[in-house]
Design a protein around this motif. Structure first.
Motif, PDB file in Angstrom:
ATOM      1  N   UNK A  60      38.311  49.854  39.562  1.00 38.70           N
ATOM      2  CA  UNK A  60      39.272  49.747  40.452  1.00 38.70           C
ATOM      3  C   UNK A  60      38.745  49.377  41.889  1.00 38.70           C
ATOM      4  N   UNK A  61      37.681  50.146  42.136  1.00 35.99           N
ATOM      5  CA  UNK A  61      37.209  50.258  43.756  1.00 35.99           C
ATOM      6  C   UNK A  61      36.249  49.012  43.857  1.00 35.99           C
ATOM      7  N   UNK A  62      35.546  48.401  42.752  1.00 37.53           N
ATOM      8  CA  UNK A  62      34.421  47.173  42.809  1.00 37.53           C
ATOM      9  C   UNK A  62      35.471  46.033  43.118  1.00 37.53           C
ATOM     10  N   UNK A  63      34.902  45.356  44.081  1.00 38.19           N
ATOM     11  CA  UNK A  63      35.597  44.043  44.426  1.00 38.19           C
ATOM     12  C   UNK A  63      34.500  42.813  44.437  1.00 38.19           C
ATOM     13  N   UNK A  64      34.886  41.632  44.159  1.00 42.28           N
ATOM     14  CA  UNK A  64      33.989  40.750  44.206  1.00 42.28           C
ATOM     15  C   UNK A  64      33.588  40.117  45.755  1.00 42.28           C
ATOM     16  N   UNK A  65      34.403  40.394  46.476  1.00 41.99           N
ATOM     17  CA  UNK A  65      33.986  40.134  48.063  1.00 41.99           C
ATOM     18  C   UNK A  65      32.931  41.061  48.395  1.00 41.99           C
ATOM     19  N   UNK A  66      32.860  42.271  48.243  1.00 44.20           N
ATOM     20  CA  UNK A  66      31.910  43.123  48.492  1.00 44.20           C
ATOM     21  C   UNK A  66      30.599  42.788  47.818  1.00 44.20           C
ATOM     22  N   UNK A  67      30.887  42.266  46.391  1.00 44.88           N
ATOM     23  CA  UNK A  67      29.410  42.124  45.841  1.00 44.88           C
ATOM     24  C   UNK A  67      28.924  40.960  46.671  1.00 44.88           C
ATOM     25  N   UNK A  68      29.622  39.863  46.946  1.00 42.48           N
ATOM     26  CA  UNK A  68      29.328  38.701  47.581  1.00 42.48           C
ATOM     27  C   UNK A  68      28.602  39.121  49.069  1.00 42.48           C
ATOM     28  N   UNK A  69      29.219  40.091  49.778  1.00 41.34           N
ATOM     29  CA  UNK A  69      28.650  40.480  51.214  1.00 41.34           C
ATOM     30  C   UNK A  69      27.364  41.338  50.761  1.00 41.34           C
ATOM     31  N   UNK A  70      27.185  41.912  49.809  1.00 41.92           N
ATOM     32  CA  UNK A  70      25.997  42.524  49.690  1.00 41.92           C
ATOM     33  C   UNK A  70      24.797  41.616  49.396  1.00 41.92           C
ATOM     34  N   UNK A  71      25.066  40.602  48.460  1.00 48.10           N
ATOM     35  CA  UNK A  71      24.186  39.520  48.098  1.00 48.10           C
ATOM     36  C   UNK A  71      23.577  38.588  49.139  1.00 48.10           C
ATOM     37  N   UNK A  72      24.736  38.284  50.152  1.00 52.22           N
ATOM     38  CA  UNK A  72      24.289  37.501  51.139  1.00 52.22           C
ATOM     39  C   UNK A  72      23.694  38.150  52.147  1.00 52.22           C
ATOM     40  N   UNK A  73      23.935  39.300  52.640  1.00 54.49           N
ATOM     41  CA  UNK A  73      23.365  40.235  53.706  1.00 54.49           C
ATOM     42  C   UNK A  73      21.874  40.416  53.104  1.00 54.49           C
ATOM     43  N   UNK A  74      21.898  40.876  52.130  1.00 57.19           N
ATOM     44  CA  UNK A  74      20.244  40.919  51.622  1.00 57.19           C
ATOM     45  C   UNK A  74      19.525  39.957  51.717  1.00 57.19           C
ATOM     46  N   UNK A  75      20.183  38.638  51.214  1.00 58.60           N
ATOM     47  CA  UNK A  75      19.328  37.490  51.436  1.00 58.60           C
ATOM     48  C   UNK A  75      19.333  37.238  52.952  1.00 58.60           C
TER      49      UNK A  75
END
Ligand code: GLU
Length: 515
Positions: A60-75
């Motif tokens: 319920x709480x996991x969202x693809x946009x958050x995953x994207x944000x995590x990946x993008x900002x780590x990079x």
């Protein structure tokens, strides 16, 4: 597809393997980025591997946009992971296998208590002054009863038969840590065979991925004893643990939105550079033991050691962030800095890129040096070199890229709006201001376009200033007429960039305010 066992069989014994295991339930938080960095540094320092594992079991709480944000900002901050990233949602079979194993060994059992029942148990325990923990009502259900309930699709969870014992482990940051599991009760480890909860999935993954060191925030310390017990129950080896200190805001309370931006993306948007973020994060709980303040990612890998990670909370000091950012901004080449600043001016609606039809959209969606821009208000086209001159005069004082808007908007406006009081130096009368502006018009009109250079303007106008006696009486009205601002770069450099035509026009506009 390569099986998980095959995939890891090349790992050397004793190899350091760390992981960053964010749940994609929010944007990459500055504290999580710190965890990622420390894991990365520790792995790289020890010539090991750093992996990224997305912990998305909470559907319920996991969202693809958050995953994207995590990946993008780590990079963006330069943290690259080894191996493909792992997602818990793609690993259900593995969890099922181990959940079944625990059920078979009877170290886990099905619990059919309803939420109301659990709440009643809790109230009852609390009224007797006892710690709230599961009363083991379903702990001894017979196999037939369990089957009957499951067949009837009665709502169930899986509980771990938590052994009551003292758990002692050595934390690489905190030293010896002790817990008593007798207070925990039988914790829920899964909703069903394919839906493990955090503690269970982490234990399975850390084992399967051969994680040697679990480095994470201190807020997860209370989960460690149950994870250790689960490792024992499953016959897994125990990784080393290092729990990183909490991050506090300047008022010494836990860092939260109240203290301002908390996500890496917000800092990026404000115009902090990735070098700044890395350097800043490194000092949230670690220090080199010397006075040295400036560290690149490569030098951090060299210098980092877990022994220098502190136990006490780390305080988030925004002044240090600004100091570092100013430093890194000053290190940039004018070309690079201009490239970094232009998007802010475009975003603000002051500039727009001019696309040649054949090159639209631009490669990489970025702004290249050859790109042309148009000033939105005046429709004039300006070159990259022109923008570079504008940015360069503020390089020394810029603390955040976003400040470029407020500092340089005067170059992208036709008419400035300000109060005539701004033109007044000390106790100058309107008449004096008017005379100065007239004098400026007269002197500047005589300068040829080819001679319209900062040094020349300075020589000529300083001569006039000497005549008046008080330099401020000429330099202040000139600078404010050109900028409409209390503070700015110096009047000569601004006049040079504006050019003769615009300089004279702005002086005339200022004169218009006096009448
Ligand atoms: N997924 C957990 C979280 O985001 C962290 C897991 C761990 O590091 O053990 O809080």
């Amino acid at each position: 597809m390569m099986g998980i066992i095959e995939k890891f069989k090349f790992i050397k014994p004793g190899e350091v393997r760390t992981r960053f295991a964010p749940s994609p339930t929010g944007f990459l938080h500055i504290g999580s980025a710190r965890t990622a960095l420390f894991n990365y540094l520790f792995a790289k320092k020890n010539k090991g591997s750093f992996i990224l594992r997305i912990e998305d079991t909470d559907k319920e709480r996991s969202k693809p946009e958050f995953e994207q944000d995590i990946i993008e900002n780590l990079k963006w901050i330069g943290i690259e992971w080894d191996e493909d990233l792992y997602k818990q949602s793609e690993r259900e079979d593995i969890y099922t296998k181990y959940l079944k194993k625990l059920l078979e060994k009877d170290t886990a059992y099905y619990c059919f208590c309803s939420e109301e029942e659990l709440e009643d148990q809790k109230q009852e325990q609390m009224s007797r002054g006892l710690p709230a923990r599961y009363n083991q009502k379903c702990a001894q259900l017979s196999a037939e009863e369990v089957k009957k309930n499951l067949d009837a699709e009665k709502k169930a969870v899986m509980r771990f038969r938590t052994p009551a014992q003292k758990i002692v482990f050595n934390d690489l940051v905190r030293g010896k840590v002790e817990f008593d599991s007798s207070l925990m009760g039988d914790v829920v480890i899964a909703k069903d065979l394919t839906t493990p909860l955090y503690n269970f999935a982490v234990v399975v993954d850390d084992f399967e991925m051969k994680i040697s060191h679990v480095i994470r925030g201190e807020d997860l310390l209370p989960n460690t004893p149950i994870q250790i017990l689960l490792q024992k129950a499953l016959g897994f080896s125990q990784p080393e643990y290092a729990h990183l200190p909490l991050i506090l805001g300047s008022d010494k309370s836990k860092l939260s939105k109240r203290h301002g931006a908390v996500s890496v993306a917000e800092y990026k948007k404000q115009g902090y550079l990735s070098e700044t973020i890395i350097n800043f994060l490194a000092f949230l709980g670690w220090n080199p033991g010397t006075e040295r303040e400036i560290f690149s990612l490569a030098s951090l890998i060299k210098e980092f050691s877990m022994e220098r990670v502190q136990k006490g909370a780390a305080v988030f000091n925004i002044k240090r962030l600004d100091f570092l950012n100013g430093f890194y901004i000053r290190q940039k080449s004018p070309d690079k800095l201009t490239e970094l600043c232009i998007p802010y001016l475009v975003q603000e609606g002051l500039l727009e890129p001019v696309f040649k039809t054949e090159s639209y959209p631009p490669a990489y969606g970025g702004m290249s040096i050859s790109q042309k821009y148009r000033v939105v208000e005046t429709k004039e086209e300006v070159s990259f070199d022109y923008l570079k001159k504008v940015v360069a005069i503020y390089q020394e004082r810029l603390k955040k890229l976003s400040e470029i808007i407020e500092l340089t908007d005067l170059f992208f406006k036709d008419k400035l709006h300000y109060d005539k009081k701004l033109l007044k130096w000390k106790d100058m009368s309107d008449e004096e201001i008017k005379n100065v502006l007239d004098k400026l018009t007269e002197v500047l009109s005589e300068i040829k376009d080819a001679d319209w250079r900062k040094k020349n303007l300075e020589n000529i106008l300083m001569l006039e200033a000497e005549k008046i006696g008080d330099r401020g009486k000429i330099l202040w009205p000139l600078r404010t007429a050109l900028t409409g601002k209390k503070a700015s770069a110096g009047p000569f450099e601004i006049a040079e960039i504006l050019g003769k035509g615009k300089t004279l026009k702005r002086i005339k506009q200022a004169g218009g305010l006096i009448e």
